[in-house]
Write an enzyme that holds these catalytic residues in place. Structure first.
Site, PDB file in Angstrom:
ATOM      1  N   ARG B  58      30.974  40.607  26.901  1.00  0.00           N
ATOM      2  CA  ARG B  58      31.443  40.259  25.569  1.00  0.00           C
ATOM      3  C   ARG B  58      30.432  40.591  24.467  1.00  0.00           C
ATOM      4  O   ARG B  58      30.785  41.067  23.412  1.00  0.00           O
ATOM      5  CB  ARG B  58      31.734  38.766  25.608  1.00  0.00           C
ATOM      6  CG  ARG B  58      32.121  38.116  24.340  1.00  0.00           C
ATOM      7  CD  ARG B  58      32.578  36.705  24.618  1.00  0.00           C
ATOM      8  NE  ARG B  58      31.677  36.035  25.581  1.00  0.00           N
ATOM      9  CZ  ARG B  58      31.959  34.884  26.162  1.00  0.00           C
ATOM     10  NH1 ARG B  58      33.100  34.277  25.914  1.00  0.00           N
ATOM     11  NH2 ARG B  58      31.105  34.328  27.002  1.00  0.00           N
ATOM     12  N   ASP B 194      31.572  37.991  50.743  1.00  0.00           N
ATOM     13  CA  ASP B 194      30.933  36.802  51.280  1.00  0.00           C
ATOM     14  C   ASP B 194      29.562  37.297  51.706  1.00  0.00           C
ATOM     15  O   ASP B 194      29.416  37.924  52.749  1.00  0.00           O
ATOM     16  CB  ASP B 194      31.714  36.269  52.489  1.00  0.00           C
ATOM     17  CG  ASP B 194      31.159  34.936  52.936  1.00  0.00           C
ATOM     18  OD1 ASP B 194      29.919  34.820  53.016  1.00  0.00           O
ATOM     19  OD2 ASP B 194      31.946  34.012  53.191  1.00  0.00           O
ATOM     20  N   HIS B 195      28.556  37.039  50.859  1.00  0.00           N
ATOM     21  CA  HIS B 195      27.285  37.744  51.092  1.00  0.00           C
ATOM     22  C   HIS B 195      26.632  37.347  52.416  1.00  0.00           C
ATOM     23  O   HIS B 195      25.774  38.053  52.908  1.00  0.00           O
ATOM     24  CB  HIS B 195      26.338  37.581  49.902  1.00  0.00           C
ATOM     25  CG  HIS B 195      25.795  36.211  49.748  1.00  0.00           C
ATOM     26  ND1 HIS B 195      26.435  35.260  49.007  1.00  0.00           N
ATOM     27  CD2 HIS B 195      24.696  35.635  50.257  1.00  0.00           C
ATOM     28  CE1 HIS B 195      25.733  34.148  49.063  1.00  0.00           C
ATOM     29  NE2 HIS B 195      24.670  34.342  49.817  1.00  0.00           N
ATOM     30  N   ASP B 253      31.683  24.788  48.383  1.00  0.00           N
ATOM     31  CA  ASP B 253      30.704  25.787  47.975  1.00  0.00           C
ATOM     32  C   ASP B 253      30.179  26.596  49.166  1.00  0.00           C
ATOM     33  O   ASP B 253      29.913  27.788  49.044  1.00  0.00           O
ATOM     34  CB  ASP B 253      29.535  25.087  47.267  1.00  0.00           C
ATOM     35  CG  ASP B 253      28.575  26.072  46.629  1.00  0.00           C
ATOM     36  OD1 ASP B 253      29.062  26.997  45.960  1.00  0.00           O
ATOM     37  OD2 ASP B 253      27.351  25.930  46.822  1.00  0.00           O
ATOM     38  N   HIS B 258      31.035  30.656  53.743  1.00  0.00           N
ATOM     39  CA  HIS B 258      29.951  31.153  54.594  1.00  0.00           C
ATOM     40  C   HIS B 258      29.943  30.538  55.992  1.00  0.00           C
ATOM     41  O   HIS B 258      29.830  31.239  56.990  1.00  0.00           O
ATOM     42  CB  HIS B 258      28.594  30.889  53.943  1.00  0.00           C
ATOM     43  CG  HIS B 258      28.533  31.340  52.518  1.00  0.00           C
ATOM     44  ND1 HIS B 258      29.070  32.530  52.102  1.00  0.00           N
ATOM     45  CD2 HIS B 258      28.005  30.758  51.417  1.00  0.00           C
ATOM     46  CE1 HIS B 258      28.853  32.659  50.799  1.00  0.00           C
ATOM     47  NE2 HIS B 258      28.217  31.601  50.367  1.00  0.00           N
TER      48      HIS B 258
HETATM   49  N1  LIG Z   1      24.522  34.244  39.977  1.00  0.00           N
HETATM   50  C1  LIG Z   1      24.617  34.364  41.263  1.00  0.00           C
HETATM   51  O1  LIG Z   1      23.624  34.564  41.944  1.00  0.00           O
HETATM   52  C2  LIG Z   1      25.961  34.281  41.947  1.00  0.00           C
HETATM   53  C3  LIG Z   1      26.006  34.271  43.348  1.00  0.00           C
HETATM   54  C4  LIG Z   1      27.253  34.262  43.991  1.00  0.00           C
HETATM   55  C5  LIG Z   1      28.410  34.242  43.231  1.00  0.00           C
HETATM   56  N2  LIG Z   1      28.346  34.199  41.867  1.00  0.00           N
HETATM   57  C6  LIG Z   1      29.600  34.214  41.123  1.00  0.00           C
HETATM   58  O2  LIG Z   1      29.651  35.368  40.305  1.00  0.00           O
HETATM   59  C7  LIG Z   1      30.316  35.093  39.093  1.00  0.00           C
HETATM   60  C8  LIG Z   1      29.406  35.414  37.913  1.00  0.00           C
HETATM   61  O3  LIG Z   1      28.216  34.668  38.011  1.00  0.00           O
HETATM   62  P1  LIG Z   1      27.015  34.784  36.980  1.00  0.00           P
HETATM   63  O4  LIG Z   1      25.984  33.838  37.460  1.00  0.00           O
HETATM   64  O5  LIG Z   1      26.647  36.175  36.774  1.00  0.00           O
HETATM   65  O6  LIG Z   1      27.674  34.212  35.632  1.00  0.00           O
HETATM   66  P2  LIG Z   1      27.073  34.192  34.163  1.00  0.00           P
HETATM   67  O7  LIG Z   1      25.617  34.394  34.195  1.00  0.00           O
HETATM   68  O8  LIG Z   1      27.594  32.976  33.500  1.00  0.00           O
HETATM   69  O9  LIG Z   1      27.726  35.463  33.477  1.00  0.00           O
HETATM   70  C9  LIG Z   1      29.048  35.489  33.015  1.00  0.00           C
HETATM   71  C10 LIG Z   1      29.377  36.859  32.468  1.00  0.00           C
HETATM   72  O10 LIG Z   1      30.736  36.896  32.055  1.00  0.00           O
HETATM   73  C11 LIG Z   1      30.799  37.399  30.728  1.00  0.00           C
HETATM   74  N3  LIG Z   1      31.903  36.768  30.021  1.00  0.00           N
HETATM   75  C12 LIG Z   1      32.227  35.458  30.001  1.00  0.00           C
HETATM   76  N4  LIG Z   1      33.327  35.297  29.261  1.00  0.00           N
HETATM   77  C13 LIG Z   1      33.710  36.502  28.820  1.00  0.00           C
HETATM   78  C14 LIG Z   1      34.779  36.967  28.036  1.00  0.00           C
HETATM   79  N5  LIG Z   1      35.696  36.156  27.554  1.00  0.00           N
HETATM   80  N6  LIG Z   1      34.869  38.287  27.793  1.00  0.00           N
HETATM   81  C15 LIG Z   1      33.953  39.131  28.295  1.00  0.00           C
HETATM   82  N7  LIG Z   1      32.908  38.739  29.033  1.00  0.00           N
HETATM   83  C16 LIG Z   1      32.802  37.447  29.298  1.00  0.00           C
HETATM   84  C17 LIG Z   1      29.512  37.053  30.119  1.00  0.00           C
HETATM   85  O11 LIG Z   1      29.294  37.945  29.057  1.00  0.00           O
HETATM   86  P3  LIG Z   1      28.479  37.551  27.735  1.00  0.00           P
HETATM   87  O12 LIG Z   1      27.091  37.190  28.219  1.00  0.00           O
HETATM   88  O13 LIG Z   1      28.497  38.772  26.928  1.00  0.00           O
HETATM   89  O14 LIG Z   1      29.132  36.373  27.132  1.00  0.00           O
HETATM   90  C18 LIG Z   1      28.555  37.283  31.291  1.00  0.00           C
HETATM   91  O15 LIG Z   1      28.303  38.660  31.395  1.00  0.00           O
HETATM   92  C19 LIG Z   1      30.714  33.646  39.175  1.00  0.00           C
HETATM   93  O16 LIG Z   1      32.028  33.622  39.658  1.00  0.00           O
HETATM   94  C20 LIG Z   1      29.758  33.070  40.178  1.00  0.00           C
HETATM   95  O17 LIG Z   1      30.317  31.963  40.860  1.00  0.00           O
HETATM   96  C21 LIG Z   1      27.141  34.229  41.234  1.00  0.00           C
END
Ligand SMILES: NC(=O)c1ccc[n+]([C@@H]2O[C@H](COP(=O)([O-])OP(=O)(O)OC[C@H]3O[C@@H](n4cnc5c(N)ncnc54)[C@H](OP(=O)(O)O)[C@@H]3O)[C@@H](O)[C@H]2O)c1
Lengths: 365, 512
Positions: B58, B194-195, B253, B258
């Site tokens: 975004r 599923d990592h 979770d 997993h």
């Molecule tokens: N982080 C991990 O290690 C991890 C591990 C396993 C699974 N996951 C899963 O992966 C997914 C993402 O995790 P994350 O930690 O990367 O999340 P995050 O840090 O909160 O990032 C969310 C992303 O979505 C974008 N976004 C949110 N609303 C938006 C909209 N309306 N339009 C366009 N872009 C939008 C944000 O963009 P902006 O910043 O530009 O707002 C940001 O790039 C989740 O489902 C999480 O459960 C994450």
């Protein structure tokens, strides 16, 4: 043995090989080595033998083993044979190479070094093979030209036979012997000259992922491989691999070897003719380049001397790929470590071998 | 057009050049995992030439600013270090695409951009869409991809989607998501990450079982008494994690995905082949055969949930779960769960599979232990209480990956005294080289069209079916009251109730 004879049969830098022990006590002394410090873990997945008939190689090989054991736990057997001395003798040293794994645990690999003189094949073989760790595969690296010690009763016991054909004088004769062993007992051969081509092959393969490049393959007119002279076999292996994968056959007419490399000719599946050459470049990288040309396009993978990357290029009108990728090490220890990591039975090498041998023998045909 | 030079170079399916579009590219997952994984593939020379990466999010950012942010994190986390030259090439593959997930025009512009990239690449338009956003946006992203026609495979090229966990919060939401996904992409083009399945040791479970002739003949209820799967974490709710966790809990979770995946790898029948569906057909049968704990009584009997109270972990005092940042002080979310599972198949009849997962346990460890029945009580075992423990085969998934086997041996001496001893294999001791990160392998597999290590729709739904019964047992057990929540001191191995769960069967948790 009197003092002067002992001096004569001692390898250079014997002090780098650890503690000298009588052959009959090697295993017991190794056990004692472990008892000194029980915080260390003894590990091994393979028996790794390094064989050389050059004086001074024992200490150098000990350094190589130190490097290899960082990634590959093994029991190392260094065998140095001094062919200039007639009297039959065996001396041995033991040591351990220890490395910290993930900054905490000290993992150690045992090394036994043998210095042999005179000719008594059976005795040497038995001395060495008595010190293998049971059930683990034997990787045997033969350094330098093959000698009379390379015979069936030796290679029958080897699981992987490592050579570096760039060390050889008479490659045709030496490869002839290796090939006979492959045919006879199915010896698994790993030529470091082949390992050296790995990232070139990977780079070529990945450039042909490009659609425009892939389409240009049928129209290939020439392939040029540039190597420094010592690495001629790497150049031939790379060319042979390319021709084999492209499905080309060797064409009979053009044969030339002017001392600066060789020229060859292939016929493509579609009946086109391709000029191929392996060119020597003095002072260049071991493998400097492979360049494939067809009408209006050029695919090139190249490397500067000492360069840390390969340069991948594909150039056609309006479409250019220009990237950098990993390169194979210039050090044998690292090449061997990489080869060991890749595992497998080297099926691609086996597939390339007939074409390679036919290029080697081209002059004779 | 197939590439003859790829043949045999690596002995697995070949990844193909494509454009990877990451939705949520300014997020944590992209910076910490996805980009470093792609970069490390590039360093190893494994990334096909012609891969492009488009980050979709975004915020307003230029390509340069986006790349700089990625580079900064890559320097910190990359497995093989950071090489400026390779990064220089790599970052040229990366572009930023600014758009809201809900903005149709953004997808239209994306389509144009992808077409331009394809044209430049010589016409081939493989596309890999990676949805790395919170699950509430899945619908939006998928529907817009469809409206923009980006889901369609054209001219022999493919279009695939990778979806991140959490894949739903219950069966209904997972079904809904699956429907939305499958309205847009065919199941064969859907890759649910599923990592855990990308971890080297998880992949090794099948190798251990089916490439070694000594285990499989014993791998059944006749010789195996019980199986335990433990996933222990010492962390709590650091870094604001509480907000997300409090809505989810240990069961949803970790267990739903997993740990049930690990269970199915341990319990599955040998597949007929190693194709994605060959393997997944067998895995899903295991999940389907799980006895359902579908009444509050059964849940009470077979599942224990708990929260940690204040205590000490690694010598530091820590607060209780309800005192954690962003956690509801009256929270009824479990941070610990222990389950007794029964796999109702011929092979596993009567063998309990115990699963436990908890935060703020004494250490970090994920392990599977297979407990064999003791040898008959004659000869050496005749003295009661001496060696009634059988052999235990342990598969350590993380952190110190390896395999060990406990056996009984004689203590040296003139009397006959027996003690258990352990044979231990550590990957890191024997293979000095680190394993690739799970995401590296999984991204490459998706580019190669190999779905073996991804969860299939029926696996996910069957797992939710099992989990839903438990959730329902906890949260609406009749008159709106909740089943009890046990408590344990942070830094201990869980509540007494979890010990009692095994004692009923005459078993106890393995000491880690
Ligand atoms: N982080 C991990 O290690 C991890 C591990 C396993 C699974 N996951 C899963 O992966 C997914 C993402 O995790 P994350 O930690 O990367 O999340 P995050 O840090 O909160 O990032 C969310 C992303 O979505 C974008 N976004 C949110 N609303 C938006 C909209 N309306 N339009 C366009 N872009 C939008 C944000 O963009 P902006 O910043 O530009 O707002 C940001 O790039 C989740 O489902 C999480 O459960 C994450």
């Amino acid at each position: 043995m009197n003092r002067s004879e002992e001096m004569m049969t001692a390898p250079e830098n014997a002090e780098l090989l650890g503690v000298e022990v009588p052959v009959a006590k090697i295993e017991r002394k190794l056990r004692e080595l472990w008892e000194v410090d029980d915080a260390r873990a003894n590990a091994s997945l393979i028996n790794l033998a390094l064989y050389s008939e050059e004086n001074g190689d024992l200490a150098r090989n000990s350094e190589i083993v130190r490097e290899i054991t960082r990634e590959h736990a093994c029991r190392a057997l260094l065998i140095g044979r001094d062919v200039s001395v007639e009297k039959v003798s065996v001396r041995s040293w033991i040591t351990a190479h220890c490395h910290l794994v993930h900054g905490k645990k000290s993992v150690c690999c045992e090394q036994i070094a043998f210095h042999l003189t005179g000719t008594s094949r059976g005795r040497f073989r038995n001395t060495i093979f008595a010190h293998l760790q049971s059930d683990l595969p034997l990787v045997f690296w033969w350094q330098g030209n093959l000698s009379g010690m390379f015979n069936e009763s030796l290679y029958r016991r080897i699981d992987r036979f490592v050579i570096d054909s760039s060390d050889w004088g008479d490659v045709v004769a030496q490869y002839g012997r290796v090939n006979a062993a492959i045919e006879e007992v199915g010896l698994v051969v790993q030529d470091l000259a082949w390992t050296r081509t790995y990232h070139f092959r990977l780079a070529v393969a990945s450039l042909y992922d490009d659609l425009v490049a892939a389409r240009s393959l049928v129209g290939t007119r020439s392939v040029k491989v540039v190597v420094s002279e010592q690495y001629r076999t790497s150049g031939l292996l790379l060319l042979a691999w390319f021709a084999e994968m492209a499905g080309w056959e060797r064409a009979q007419d053009l044969i030339e070897d002017d001392g600066h490399g060789g020229s060859y000719r292939f016929e493509t599946r579609e009946g086109g003719l391709v000029d191929a050459s392996v060119v020597f470049e003095e002072g260049g990288a071991p493998i400097g380049m492979i360049e494939v040309e067809s009408v209006g396009v050029c695919l090139r993978v190249s490397r500067e001397v000492g360069g840390k990357h390969l340069h991948h290029q594909f150039i056609s009108e309006g479409h250019v790929v220009d990237l950098h990728g990993p390169v194979d090490s210039d050090f044998r220890a690292e090449l061997l470590a990489d080869q060991l990591s890749r595992g497998g039975k080297n099926s691609l090498f086996k597939r390339t071998l007939p074409t390679f041998l036919s290029l080697l023998h081209w002059e004779g045909s | 057009m197939s590439n003859p030079f790829r043949e045999d170079l690596v002995s697995r399916s070949r990844p193909e050049a494509c454009t990877v579009v990451i939705f949520g590219a300014t997020g944590d997952l992209t910076h910490r995992k996805l980009i470093p994984a792609l970069y490390n593939l590039a360093i190893d020379g494994e990334l096909p030439t012609g891969v492009k990466i488009i980050g979709f999010a975004r915020r307003d950012k230029s390509d340069e600013v986006f790349r700089d942010g990625l580079k900064e994190l890559n320097r910190e986390v990359s497995r093989n270090g950071h090489d400026e030259e390779i990064w220089g090439d790599f970052e040229n593959m990366v572009e930023y695409h600014q758009s809201e997930f809900q903005d149709a025009d953004g997808y239209r512009r994306l389509a144009e951009r992808l077409d331009a990239i394809d044209a430049e690449r010589g016409g081939k338009g493989n596309r890999l869409f990676y949805i790395a956003s919170a699950p509430e946006y899945f619908d939006d992203v998928l529907e817009h991809l469809k409206s923009a026609g980006l889901n369609e495979s054209r001219d022999g090229c493919w279009s695939r989607v990778i979806v991140e966990k959490p894949f739903g919060v219950d069966l209904a939401s997972a079904r809904h998501l699956n429907e939305v996904v499958n309205q847009t992409f065919e199941e064969k083009d859907t890759y649910r990450i599923d990592h855990y399945l990308g971890k080297e040791t998880a992949q090794n479970i099948m190798v251990l079982r089916f490439a070694n002739a000594i285990f499989e003949p014993l791998w059944n209820s006749r010789y195996i008494k019980q199986v335990q799967i433990t996933c222990a974490e010492h962390l709590g709710m650091e870094g604001g994690r509480g907000g997300y966790y409090d809505k989810s809990g240990a069961l949803r979770d970790m267990v739903q995905n997993h740990l049930l995946q690990l269970l199915s790898l341990v319990a599955m029948e040998p597949p007929t082949d190693l194709s994605a569906d060959g393997v997944r057909d067998e895995k899903v049968k295991v999940i389907r055969s799980l006895r359902q704990w579908d009444s509050p009584e059964l849940v009470e009997e077979n599942v224990v949930r708990a929260q940690y109270s204040a205590g000490h972990v690694h010598g530091k005092s820590v607060v209780g779960y309800r005192e954690e940042d962003r956690v509801d002080p009256e929270s009824m979310t479990e941070t610990y769960v222990a389950l007794r599972c029964m796999v109702d198949t011929w092979r596993w009849s009567g063998v309990p599979f115990y699963i436990r997962m908890g935060k703020r346990l004494p250490k970090k460890a994920t392990e599977i232990s297979v407990h064999f029945r003791p040898a008959p009580n004659v000869l050496f075992n005749a003295t009661p209480g001496e060696t009634d423990e059988g052999n235990v085969l342990v598969i350590r998934i993380q952190p110190d990956e390896g395999i060990s086997l406990r056996m009984v041996s004689k203590i040296p001496g003139t009397t006959l005294r027996l003690e258990p001893v352990k044979m231990d294999f550590h990957y890191s001791t024997s293979f000095g080289k680190g394993s690739p990160e799970a995401y590296e392998r999984l991204l490459l597999d998706a580019m190669a069209g190999d779905a073996t290590l991804f969860a299939r729709r029926d696996e996910v739904e069957e797992a939710w079916r099992f989990i839903d019964h438990i959730q329902r047992g906890w949260h609406d057990s009749g008159e709106g009251d909740e089943l009890s929540m046990a408590e344990f001191v942070a830094g201990s191995w869980g509540p007494e109730e979890a010990d009692a769960l095994l004692e009923k069967d005459g078993n106890s948790w393995r000491r880690l």
